[in-house]
Design a protein around this motif. Structure first.
Motif, PDB file in Angstrom:
ATOM      1  N   ASN A   9      45.170  87.736   0.955  1.00 57.14           N
ATOM      2  CA  ASN A   9      44.483  88.420  -0.274  1.00 57.14           C
ATOM      3  C   ASN A   9      45.334  89.730  -0.094  1.00 57.14           C
ATOM      4  OD1 ASN A   9      42.931  86.246  -0.749  1.00 57.14           O
ATOM      5  ND2 ASN A   9      41.124  87.578   0.125  1.00 57.14           N
ATOM      6  N   GLU A  66      42.185  83.582   0.405  1.00 54.07           N
ATOM      7  CA  GLU A  66      41.814  83.013  -0.843  1.00 54.07           C
ATOM      8  C   GLU A  66      42.892  81.641  -1.052  1.00 54.07           C
ATOM      9  OE1 GLU A  66      39.204  82.472  -3.052  1.00 54.07           O
ATOM     10  OE2 GLU A  66      38.441  83.463  -1.319  1.00 54.07           O
ATOM     11  N   SER A  94      42.277  78.351   0.172  1.00 54.65           N
ATOM     12  CA  SER A  94      41.138  77.607  -0.481  1.00 54.65           C
ATOM     13  C   SER A  94      41.511  77.162  -1.942  1.00 54.65           C
ATOM     14  CB  SER A  94      39.837  78.640  -1.006  1.00 54.65           C
ATOM     15  OG  SER A  94      39.271  78.919   0.094  1.00 54.65           O
ATOM     16  N   ASN A 135      36.554  79.217   1.273  1.00 57.58           N
ATOM     17  CA  ASN A 135      35.172  79.334   0.911  1.00 57.58           C
ATOM     18  C   ASN A 135      34.334  78.303   0.791  1.00 57.58           C
ATOM     19  OD1 ASN A 135      35.368  78.318  -1.715  1.00 57.58           O
ATOM     20  ND2 ASN A 135      36.615  80.114  -2.341  1.00 57.58           N
TER      21      ASN A 135
END
Ligand code: PEP
Ligand code: MG
Length: 574
Positions: A454, A504, A507, A526
């Protein structure tokens, strides 16, 4: 049929009936009182404050409340009995001849306005807390039920002007599953809680109260952030089918929990979970993951009226690590600073907070705060396997400073005869290009590395991760990012150190086969994406790994896009 679009706080689908939660402010009498009524209004105000204080204390004694909920109630109690506010209320009734309810509304509105004008996300998110307390007092004064302690029918959707943190936790406890509100932001305390408690929710719907009435049929499509009001029969049956498919998929996904995380050609991949709040622990345990790959502990700090002290932190960490033992819990030390600041820690305003005192820099600049956290983590380490990870590390020297502090705390604990795990693993996040570029030194110095894509994408491509206007530049598969990831993989392979990706990117279904193809063998995702990610991993096969033998991800963006497309068969079926 009308549809409105807002911000999806927590994704999912919900079909049900609207229930409007009234704001008591509409019923506040606007008349001025006579001098003879002043004492009666003051007495009514005092009665309401005393009543609510007792009510808050009564809730606080309820051991079923989570620490976060207790903390919110304590904040509200503090606001309720703030002597400055009480003084202002009495003045408004005595000198301006407002009714008690009007005085409360006026005084609290002014405070909220001041917070809003501060142009600071933290203070803006506190507005909800003040409004919440104000509504409770007015509700008591006017005898209107504003609390949402109401047994929610399973198909009811709360419709509100704005949702407060206490409303979120109370309503969730009373059975609510979905809500929509006129205002709200994704980072408010209420939104953080909504996600942790799994409420399907959309905020920032300005026309909501103009069109929705009690018992209207609604579809909350929080995958797309769309609210459909009075859907026509075709839409209703379309969404009913989608919902049924989603529920079926969910049930099926839950059945897959026990499957091993192994590729079709037999490579074992480690799959961890990212977690923000201690309340998520039960859900995480059900996933039977390999452990927690990232616990963003700064969430323990945000929106609080007191700093989390050593005992409270010890309690959180030890419960978590005991519940997961012998699996690892990776505790990332506070990533405070930047946009994640607590009002309890006086700091200078920074012109460029993302490049300022953030993450490990902030912790090193606040040694007492940092030491408190490290003591709590070390003490909890005897209950299982904790790994400590430092955020925003720029290079091995930076890491060593943090490591030295850990050693110092170990020495203190030795002197006090307090047990801890002397072999606790210490790692570094790779989220700044300089850390990735010097991954060789970091891999030699740290016990493990974890790539935070991120921030790594944000800092490498100079693209604000929260700014929609530049989202086209936020290219996670950019060759420059691939160069940095490859550098980390090579360094960790050379020095035999564990490497994972916890941003992220890990994911997002289409990136999973790509990352495995690059050589990544551990992902932290997540909780919502966990089982899906596992199923994608299980589809990856020898052919995928073979195709990466002759593939250079650092060549061009177009090349990477073509590769991502060619891997669709691995991620599209999920
Ligand atoms: C990251 O930067 O990828 C990361 C995991 O940290 P955060 O999202 O909390 O900044
Ligand atoms: Mg980060």
């Amino acid at each position: 049929m009308t549809s409105l679009t807002g911000l999806a706080v927590h994704s999912g689908l919900f079909i049900g009936r609207a229930k409007l939660i009234q704001s008591p402010s509409a019923q506040i009498p606007s008349r001025r009182i006579s001098t003879t009524e002043v004492n009666t209004e003051i007495a009514a105000l005092q009665e309401s404050l005393n009543f609510l204080e007792k009510e808050f204390n009564h809730y606080l004694d309820n051991s079923a409340l989570s620490e976060t909920e207790k903390d919110i109630l304590q904040t509200h109690l503090m606001i309720l009995r703030d002597p400055e506010i009480e003084k202002e209320l009495l003045y408004t009734i005595e000198s301006m001849h407002f009714t008690a309810a009007a005085a409360v509304s006026s005084v609290y509105s002014k405070i909220c306005q001041q917070f809003k004008e501060m142009d600071n996300d933290f203070f803006a998110s506190r507005v909800g807390d003040y409004r919440d307390v104000s509504q409770r007092i007015v509700g008591r004064l006017l005898n209107i039920s504003t609390t949402v302690e109401y047994k929610w029918d399973s198909d009811q959707i709360a419709i509100l002007d704005e949702i407060s943190p206490s409303q979120v936790s109370t309503m969730a406890r009373c059975g609510l599953k979905a809500y929509c509100s006129v205002s709200g932001s994704l980072n408010s305390h209420a939104s953080i809680l909504s996600r942790a408690l799994g409420l399907v929710s959309i905020v920032s719907l300005p026309k909501l109260l103009d069109i929705v009435q009690d018992d209207d049929i609604l579809i909350v499509d929080a995958h797309r952030g769309t609210l459909i009001h009075k859907p026509d029969p075709a839409q209703l049956s379309h969404y009913a089918a989608l919902l049924a498919a989603e529920q079926k998929k969910q049930a099926w996904l839950e059945e897959q929990t026990g499957l091993e995380t192994v590729t079709a050609d037999g490579r074992r991949i480690e799959l961890y979970v990212n977690i923000e709040l201690p309340e998520e622990l039960d859900r995480v345990l059900k996933l039977e993951s390999d452990g927690i790959g990232l616990f963003r502990t700064e969430f323990l700090y945000l929106d609080r009226n007191s700093l989390p002290q050593e005992e409270e932190q010890f309690d959180v960490y030890s419960k978590m690590v005991s519940a997961l033992a012998p699996k690892p819990v990776t505790i990332r030390t506070f990533d405070l600073g930047g946009d994640k600041l607590s009002h309890l820690i006086p700091t200078k305003e920074e012109l460029n907070p993302y490049l300022g005192s953030r993450g490990i820099r902030f912790s090193l600049s606040q040694p007492e705060l940092f030491k408190t956290q490290l003591r709590a983590i070390l003490r909890a380490s005897v209950f299982g396997r904790i790994r400590i990870m430092f955020p925003m590390i720029i290079d091995a020297e930076d890491f060593k400073q943090a490591r030295d502090l850990v050693k110092q705390i170990m020495q203190d604990l030795d002197n006090e005869g307090i047990a801890y795990d002397p072999c606790i693993e210490l790692g570094s996040m790779i989220e700044i290009p300089s850390a990735a570029l010097t991954a060789d030194q970091l891999a030699q110095t740290c016990d493990f590395l974890s790539i935070g894509t991120n921030d790594l994408v944000q800092y490498t491509l100079a693209t604000d991760r929260n700014n929609d206007a530049v989202s086209a530049y936020y290219i996670q598969h950019h060759p420059a990012i691939m160069m940095l990831i490859k550098r980390c993989i090579d360094a960790c392979n050379t020095y035999g150190k564990a490497l994972s990706i916890c941003g992220e990117m890990a994911s997002i279904p289409r990136f999973i086969p790509f990352l495995l193809g690059l050589g990544i063998r551990a992902l932290s995702v997540n909780p919502h994406s966990y089982i899906d990610s596992k199923l994608i991993i299980r589809r990856c096969d020898q052919e995928l790994f073979d195709s990466f033998e002759s593939f250079d991800p650092t060549l061009s963006q177009a090349n990477n896009e073509a590769m991502l497309k060619s891997l669709a068969r691995y991620y599209e079926r999920s």
